[in-house]
Scaffold this active site. Structure first.
Site, PDB file in Angstrom:
ATOM      1  CG  HIS A 236       0.506 -12.775  -2.011  1.00  0.00           C
ATOM      2  ND1 HIS A 236       0.682 -12.892  -0.650  1.00  0.00           N
ATOM      3  CD2 HIS A 236       0.536 -11.436  -2.284  1.00  0.00           C
ATOM      4  CE1 HIS A 236       0.825 -11.683  -0.127  1.00  0.00           C
ATOM      5  NE2 HIS A 236       0.740 -10.790  -1.090  1.00  0.00           N
TER       6      HIS A 236
ATOM      7  CB  CYS B 142       3.927 -10.594  -1.224  1.00  0.00           C
ATOM      8  SG  CYS B 142       3.383  -9.138  -0.346  1.00  0.00           S
TER       9      CYS B 142
ATOM     10  CG  ASN C 262      -0.801  -8.871   1.816  1.00  0.00           C
ATOM     11  OD1 ASN C 262      -0.028  -9.778   2.127  1.00  0.00           O
ATOM     12  ND2 ASN C 262      -0.550  -8.034   0.820  1.00  0.00           N
TER      13      ASN C 262
HETATM   14  O1  UT7 Z   1       0.980  -7.824  -1.397  1.00  0.00           O
HETATM   15  C1  UT7 Z   1       1.889  -6.922  -1.913  1.00  0.00           C
HETATM   16  C2  UT7 Z   1       1.454  -6.326  -3.178  1.00  0.00           C
HETATM   17  N1  UT7 Z   1       0.335  -5.473  -2.966  1.00  0.00           N
HETATM   18  C3  UT7 Z   1      -0.757  -5.610  -3.673  1.00  0.00           C
HETATM   19  O2  UT7 Z   1      -0.864  -6.502  -4.482  1.00  0.00           O
HETATM   20  C4  UT7 Z   1      -1.824  -4.572  -3.489  1.00  0.00           C
HETATM   21  C5  UT7 Z   1      -2.242  -4.038  -4.808  1.00  0.00           C
HETATM   22  N2  UT7 Z   1      -3.186  -2.939  -4.721  1.00  0.00           N
HETATM   23  C6  UT7 Z   1      -4.456  -3.077  -4.280  1.00  0.00           C
HETATM   24  O3  UT7 Z   1      -4.857  -4.121  -3.821  1.00  0.00           O
HETATM   25  C7  UT7 Z   1      -5.396  -1.914  -4.462  1.00  0.00           C
HETATM   26  O4  UT7 Z   1      -4.773  -0.962  -5.286  1.00  0.00           O
HETATM   27  C8  UT7 Z   1      -5.836  -1.253  -3.139  1.00  0.00           C
HETATM   28  C9  UT7 Z   1      -6.756  -2.175  -2.364  1.00  0.00           C
HETATM   29  C10 UT7 Z   1      -4.647  -0.864  -2.308  1.00  0.00           C
HETATM   30  C11 UT7 Z   1      -6.623   0.021  -3.463  1.00  0.00           C
HETATM   31  O5  UT7 Z   1      -7.744  -0.304  -4.296  1.00  0.00           O
HETATM   32  P1  UT7 Z   1      -7.985   0.475  -5.655  1.00  0.00           P
HETATM   33  O6  UT7 Z   1      -9.236  -0.055  -6.222  1.00  0.00           O
HETATM   34  O7  UT7 Z   1      -6.749   0.396  -6.477  1.00  0.00           O
HETATM   35  O8  UT7 Z   1      -8.256   1.945  -5.150  1.00  0.00           O
HETATM   36  P2  UT7 Z   1      -7.487   3.278  -5.524  1.00  0.00           P
HETATM   37  O9  UT7 Z   1      -6.165   3.362  -4.850  1.00  0.00           O
HETATM   38  O10 UT7 Z   1      -7.525   3.473  -7.023  1.00  0.00           O
HETATM   39  O11 UT7 Z   1      -8.449   4.363  -4.886  1.00  0.00           O
HETATM   40  C12 UT7 Z   1      -9.806   4.556  -5.331  1.00  0.00           C
HETATM   41  C13 UT7 Z   1     -10.504   5.539  -4.416  1.00  0.00           C
HETATM   42  C14 UT7 Z   1      -9.690   6.796  -4.137  1.00  0.00           C
HETATM   43  O12 UT7 Z   1     -10.596   7.883  -4.025  1.00  0.00           O
HETATM   44  P3  UT7 Z   1     -10.803   8.895  -5.263  1.00  0.00           P
HETATM   45  O13 UT7 Z   1      -9.475   9.454  -5.563  1.00  0.00           O
HETATM   46  O14 UT7 Z   1     -11.350   8.043  -6.380  1.00  0.00           O
HETATM   47  O15 UT7 Z   1     -11.806   9.865  -4.729  1.00  0.00           O
HETATM   48  C15 UT7 Z   1      -9.078   6.543  -2.792  1.00  0.00           C
HETATM   49  O16 UT7 Z   1      -8.783   7.722  -2.086  1.00  0.00           O
HETATM   50  O17 UT7 Z   1     -10.726   4.935  -3.127  1.00  0.00           O
HETATM   51  C16 UT7 Z   1     -10.196   5.769  -2.105  1.00  0.00           C
HETATM   52  N3  UT7 Z   1      -9.708   4.928  -1.014  1.00  0.00           N
HETATM   53  C17 UT7 Z   1     -10.509   4.513  -0.016  1.00  0.00           C
HETATM   54  N4  UT7 Z   1     -11.792   4.742   0.271  1.00  0.00           N
HETATM   55  C18 UT7 Z   1     -12.304   4.155   1.372  1.00  0.00           C
HETATM   56  C19 UT7 Z   1      -8.471   4.403  -0.839  1.00  0.00           C
HETATM   57  N5  UT7 Z   1      -8.447   3.655   0.271  1.00  0.00           N
HETATM   58  C20 UT7 Z   1      -9.681   3.709   0.809  1.00  0.00           C
HETATM   59  C21 UT7 Z   1     -10.276   3.133   1.955  1.00  0.00           C
HETATM   60  N6  UT7 Z   1     -11.580   3.380   2.193  1.00  0.00           N
HETATM   61  N7  UT7 Z   1      -9.575   2.330   2.790  1.00  0.00           N
END
Ligand code: UT7
Length: 332
Positions: free
Chosen positions: A255, A115, A285
């Site tokens: 980004h 990125c 992204n």
């Molecule tokens: O560009 C390169 C660098 N990348 C980035 O900068 C990305 C950085 N990371 C992020 O943007 C975020 O971490 C994500 C968007 C990928 C995920 O968001 P988050 O708020 O960190 O969610 P999480 O991974 O902590 O997951 C929270 C909950 C989980 O459920 P439980 O364990 O709390 O029951 C996940 O299983 O959300 C669930 N979850 C979803 N639910 C609905 C994860 N993905 C999804 C989804 N739809 N697509």
């Protein structure tokens, strides 16, 4: 008088196909509300069809750029393409683009910094201009992320899209262009964001395909924590070392990985949302493609001399910021 590298044109390209949150709801267990509130993304573009690689995006962007800047392709000295989704492992995608656009006198190579790739490539390109080695350099940032995304993994497939853009860099003796650049790498980040197979360590086998090891693996919350801190830190640092206050900055060009990371960076810089380029809702992204896509979307609002801070964080880990002064007024 010091010679600087200034952007004298920008153009971008995205494929027509729109993959919106509603369609993703039919593919994985997710919903529009979750995606929008956690990421800010509503839709992303997907490049469909046989034999359509990242070079398609790069070629369309560069063709448009040459036309728009009235540049003969044979005048181009160098083309650098930032991408993690090259058409093939080799040759470089930049070479394919150069051939497609008729840049017969140019040499070319790819940069792999995920990125942050566009920032790395822009920094390298600016050095060739500053030394006087080259007069016209094109920097492309483009990715076909759909080629390495597992559409059964709801934690990654909702984020990424395809697209990218290109800028033309030329020398200037005015106080314009790339003023400063601050780049970082932390290789220990590889554990949290990578594509396991398909390289020399783990070449493709039936097993790697079956295990879906040819797609992006991301430990989202860990990457998020690093991204929030590092992108904000590096943006604040480049402002400080150039004696810039929030009021001096016309635009933050961040980004587009997650709107929450963008908001945190803007807050840290003391910059209001009206000065933040944002198009994540339309494209998601696009990895190396996000920054030129932003510049292209906002080009008509940019004025000669505007102070821009470009900032990114991504796989590697890689992160950085560039301070540049915009080189031209909108109605050229
Ligand atoms: O560009 C390169 C660098 N990348 C980035 O900068 C990305 C950085 N990371 C992020 O943007 C975020 O971490 C994500 C968007 C990928 C995920 O968001 P988050 O708020 O960190 O969610 P999480 O991974 O902590 O997951 C929270 C909950 C989980 O459920 P439980 O364990 O709390 O029951 C996940 O299983 O959300 C669930 N979850 C979803 N639910 C609905 C994860 N993905 C999804 C989804 N739809 N697509």
């Amino acid at each position: 008088m010091k010679k600087r590298a200034v952007i004298t044109g920008v153009h971008a390209w995205v494929p027509d196909y729109i993959l919106d949150n509603k369609e993703l709801e039919t593919m994985v267990d997710t919903n529009d509300e979750w995606i929008t509130s956690r990421t800010g993304i509503k839709e992303r573009r997907i490049l469909k069809g046989e034999n359509q690689g990242t070079s398609v995006i790069g070629t369309e962007a560069v063709k448009g750029l040459l036309e728009k800047t009235n540049t003969n392709p044979e005048e181009i000295d160098l083309i650098i393409c930032a991408t993690v989704t090259p058409d093939m492992l080799f040759p470089a995608t930049a070479n394919i683009v150069a051939d497609n656009v008729g840049a017969k006198n140019s040499y070319s190579f790819d940069i792999s910094a995920a990125c942050s790739g566009f920032l790395y490539a822009l920094t390298i390109a600016s050095k060739f201009i500053e030394t006087g080695a080259h007069k016209k350099v094109i920097v492309i940032g483009a990715d076909k992320m759909s080629s390495i995304v597992n559409y059964q993994d709801r934690t990654t497939c909702i984020i990424f899209g395809d697209g990218g853009g290109a800028v033309l860099l030329e020398p200037t003796e005015e106080s314009l262009g790339i003023m400063d650049s601050l780049l970082h790498t932390d290789g220990s980040g590889a554990d949290f964001l990578h594509m396991r197979a398909g390289g020399s360590r783990k070449p493709a086998t039936l097993e790697t395909v079956k295990n879906r090891e040819h797609s992006v693996f991301q430990e989202g919350s860990t990457v998020f924590k690093f991204a929030v801190t590092k992108m904000a830190d590096v943006s604040a640092e480049i402002m400080k070392r150039n004696q810039l206050d929030a009021k001096d900055v016309a635009w933050l060009v961040p980004h587009q990985a997650n709107k929450r990371i963008i908001d945190a960076t803007a807050n840290r810089m003391g910059i209001g949302p009206e000065k933040v380029m944002l198009n994540i809702e339309k494209y998601g992204n696009t990895t190396a493609g996000t920054l030129p896509l932003c510049l292209w979307d906002y080009e008509s609002q940019l004025k000669k001399g505007d102070n821009l801070i470009l900032a990114a964080f991504g796989g590697g880990f890689t992160w950085g910021a560039i301070y540049l002064k915009w080189g031209y007024d909108p109605q050229r």
